[in-house]
Scaffold this active site. Sequence first.
Site, PDB file in Angstrom:
ATOM      1  N   HIS A   1       7.830  -5.376   0.843  1.00 49.22           N
ATOM      2  CA  HIS A   1       6.954  -4.359   0.278  1.00 49.22           C
ATOM      3  C   HIS A   1       7.753  -3.392  -0.595  1.00 49.22           C
ATOM      4  O   HIS A   1       7.335  -3.065  -1.711  1.00 49.22           O
ATOM      5  CB  HIS A   1       6.232  -3.621   1.415  1.00 49.22           C
ATOM      6  N   ASP A   2       8.894  -2.947  -0.111  1.00 51.67           N
ATOM      7  CA  ASP A   2       9.760  -2.062  -0.900  1.00 51.67           C
ATOM      8  C   ASP A   2      10.173  -2.722  -2.216  1.00 51.67           C
ATOM      9  O   ASP A   2      10.182  -2.084  -3.265  1.00 51.67           O
ATOM     10  CB  ASP A   2      11.033  -1.693  -0.118  1.00 51.67           C
TER      11      ASP A   2
END
Length: 168
Positions: free
Chosen positions: A89-90
Amino acid sequence: MRRRSIFGMSVATSAAAVLALAAPANAATKLQLMSDWSQTSSSSSSAFHSARANQGSYAQYGFDWGTDKCSSSPDNPFGFPFENSCIRHDFGYRNYKAEGQFDANKSRIDSAFYEDLKRVCNGYSGATKTSCNATAWTYYQAVSIFGISAADAPRYADKVPAAVAEAH
Protein backbone atom coordinates in the site's frame (compact mmCIF):
# COMPACT_ATOMS: atom_id res chain seq x y z
CA MET A 1 -1.90 -18.85 -56.14
CA ARG A 2 -1.14 -21.21 -53.37
CA ARG A 3 2.51 -20.14 -53.49
CA ARG A 4 1.63 -16.47 -53.18
CA SER A 5 -0.59 -17.14 -50.23
CA ILE A 6 2.10 -19.19 -48.52
CA PHE A 7 4.81 -16.72 -49.56
CA GLY A 8 2.70 -13.77 -48.33
CA MET A 9 2.12 -15.48 -45.02
CA SER A 10 5.80 -16.27 -44.78
CA VAL A 11 6.72 -12.63 -45.35
CA ALA A 12 4.23 -11.49 -42.72
CA THR A 13 5.46 -14.09 -40.27
CA SER A 14 9.07 -13.12 -40.95
CA ALA A 15 8.29 -9.44 -40.47
CA ALA A 16 6.56 -10.17 -37.16
CA ALA A 17 9.52 -12.23 -36.00
CA VAL A 18 11.96 -9.43 -36.89
CA LEU A 19 9.84 -6.88 -35.04
CA ALA A 20 9.57 -9.12 -31.99
CA LEU A 21 13.34 -9.55 -31.91
CA ALA A 22 13.86 -5.81 -32.30
CA ALA A 23 11.59 -4.96 -29.34
CA PRO A 24 13.48 -4.23 -26.13
CA ALA A 25 13.39 -7.05 -23.61
CA ASN A 26 12.34 -4.64 -20.85
CA ALA A 27 9.65 -2.65 -22.62
CA ALA A 28 7.45 -2.08 -19.55
CA THR A 29 7.02 1.53 -18.47
CA LYS A 30 7.13 2.68 -14.88
CA LEU A 31 3.37 3.28 -14.85
CA GLN A 32 2.71 -0.16 -16.37
CA LEU A 33 4.72 -1.83 -13.63
CA MET A 34 3.03 0.26 -10.95
CA SER A 35 -0.35 -0.73 -12.37
CA ASP A 36 0.64 -4.40 -12.56
CA TRP A 37 1.72 -4.30 -8.92
CA SER A 38 -1.32 -2.46 -7.55
CA GLN A 39 -4.20 -4.63 -8.73
CA THR A 40 -6.52 -6.46 -6.34
CA SER A 41 -5.45 -9.98 -7.36
CA SER A 42 -3.16 -12.26 -5.42
CA SER A 43 -0.95 -12.57 -8.51
CA SER A 44 -0.46 -8.78 -8.50
CA SER A 45 0.49 -8.90 -4.83
CA SER A 46 2.91 -11.78 -5.43
CA ALA A 47 4.48 -9.96 -8.38
CA PHE A 48 4.97 -6.84 -6.23
CA HIS A 49 6.62 -8.74 -3.38
CA SER A 50 8.86 -10.58 -5.84
CA ALA A 51 9.90 -7.26 -7.39
CA ARG A 52 10.48 -5.78 -3.94
CA ALA A 53 12.80 -8.68 -3.11
CA ASN A 54 14.69 -7.92 -6.36
CA GLN A 55 14.71 -4.11 -6.27
CA GLY A 56 18.01 -3.89 -8.14
CA SER A 57 16.31 -5.26 -11.25
CA TYR A 58 14.09 -2.17 -11.27
CA ALA A 59 16.67 0.49 -10.37
CA GLN A 60 16.27 2.28 -13.72
CA TYR A 61 12.68 3.19 -12.83
CA GLY A 62 13.58 5.10 -9.66
CA PHE A 63 10.84 3.55 -7.54
CA ASP A 64 10.41 4.68 -3.94
CA TRP A 65 10.55 1.40 -2.02
CA GLY A 66 10.42 3.19 1.34
CA THR A 67 7.76 2.26 3.84
CA ASP A 68 6.60 3.00 7.33
CA LYS A 69 4.57 -0.20 7.10
CA CYS A 70 1.22 0.39 8.80
CA SER A 71 2.12 3.95 9.87
CA SER A 72 0.91 4.59 13.41
CA SER A 73 -1.26 1.45 13.46
CA PRO A 74 0.15 -1.93 14.54
CA ASP A 75 1.78 -3.90 11.71
CA ASN A 76 0.39 -7.13 13.14
CA PRO A 77 -2.77 -6.21 15.07
CA PHE A 78 -3.97 -8.97 17.37
CA GLY A 79 -1.31 -11.18 15.78
CA PHE A 80 -2.69 -10.80 12.23
CA PRO A 81 0.28 -10.28 9.87
CA PHE A 82 -0.79 -7.16 7.96
CA GLU A 83 2.74 -5.80 7.49
CA ASN A 84 3.23 -6.93 3.85
CA SER A 85 -0.17 -5.52 2.90
CA CYS A 86 0.86 -2.16 4.35
CA ILE A 87 4.20 -2.26 2.52
CA ARG A 88 2.50 -2.73 -0.86
CA HIS A 89 0.00 0.00 0.00
CA ASP A 90 2.82 2.41 0.86
CA PHE A 91 4.51 1.63 -2.45
CA GLY A 92 1.35 2.51 -4.35
CA TYR A 93 0.77 5.76 -2.47
CA ARG A 94 4.38 6.96 -2.65
CA ASN A 95 4.97 6.13 -6.29
CA TYR A 96 1.64 7.28 -7.69
CA LYS A 97 2.04 10.58 -5.81
CA ALA A 98 5.53 10.98 -7.27
CA GLU A 99 4.12 10.43 -10.77
CA GLY A 100 1.24 12.86 -10.22
CA GLN A 101 -1.22 9.99 -10.68
CA PHE A 102 -2.40 9.52 -7.10
CA ASP A 103 -5.96 10.84 -7.41
CA ALA A 104 -6.72 8.57 -10.37
CA ASN A 105 -5.36 5.48 -8.57
CA LYS A 106 -6.05 5.94 -4.85
CA SER A 107 -9.29 3.97 -4.84
CA ARG A 108 -7.69 0.97 -6.57
CA ILE A 109 -4.63 1.07 -4.28
CA ASP A 110 -6.92 1.11 -1.25
CA SER A 111 -9.02 -1.74 -2.70
CA ALA A 112 -5.88 -3.79 -3.35
CA PHE A 113 -4.86 -3.18 0.26
CA TYR A 114 -8.21 -4.46 1.49
CA GLU A 115 -8.01 -7.56 -0.72
CA ASP A 116 -4.49 -8.25 0.61
CA LEU A 117 -5.79 -7.98 4.18
CA LYS A 118 -8.70 -10.31 3.43
CA ARG A 119 -6.28 -12.86 1.96
CA VAL A 120 -4.42 -12.78 5.27
CA CYS A 121 -7.71 -13.41 7.05
CA ASN A 122 -8.56 -16.34 4.78
CA GLY A 123 -5.84 -18.26 6.61
CA TYR A 124 -8.02 -18.35 9.71
CA SER A 125 -11.39 -19.83 10.54
CA GLY A 126 -14.27 -19.29 12.91
CA ALA A 127 -14.20 -16.41 15.36
CA THR A 128 -10.54 -15.70 14.60
CA LYS A 129 -11.35 -15.17 10.93
CA THR A 130 -14.31 -12.95 11.86
CA SER A 131 -12.06 -10.88 14.12
CA CYS A 132 -9.39 -10.64 11.42
CA ASN A 133 -11.94 -9.53 8.79
CA ALA A 134 -13.30 -6.88 11.16
CA THR A 135 -9.77 -5.60 11.75
CA ALA A 136 -9.09 -5.66 8.00
CA TRP A 137 -12.26 -3.62 7.39
CA THR A 138 -11.15 -1.09 9.99
CA TYR A 139 -7.71 -0.74 8.39
CA TYR A 140 -9.29 -0.36 4.96
CA GLN A 141 -11.70 2.31 6.17
CA ALA A 142 -8.83 4.19 7.80
CA VAL A 143 -6.79 4.39 4.60
CA SER A 144 -9.84 5.00 2.47
CA ILE A 145 -10.90 7.99 4.57
CA PHE A 146 -7.66 9.23 6.11
CA GLY A 147 -5.08 7.95 3.61
CA ILE A 148 -3.57 11.31 2.75
CA SER A 149 -0.62 13.20 4.12
CA ALA A 150 -0.92 16.55 5.88
CA ALA A 151 0.69 18.17 2.81
CA ASP A 152 -2.05 16.72 0.60
CA ALA A 153 -4.91 17.64 2.94
CA PRO A 154 -5.72 21.01 1.24
CA ARG A 155 -6.44 19.19 -2.04
CA TYR A 156 -8.93 16.94 -0.23
CA ALA A 157 -10.59 19.61 1.92
CA ASP A 158 -13.98 18.95 0.33
CA LYS A 159 -13.69 15.18 1.02
CA VAL A 160 -12.18 15.19 4.52
CA PRO A 161 -13.57 17.07 7.51
CA ALA A 162 -11.29 19.91 8.62
CA ALA A 163 -10.69 18.39 12.06
CA VAL A 164 -9.46 15.17 10.46
CA ALA A 165 -7.14 17.00 8.05
CA GLU A 166 -5.67 18.98 10.95
CA ALA A 167 -5.16 15.86 13.06
CA HIS A 168 -3.60 13.87 10.23
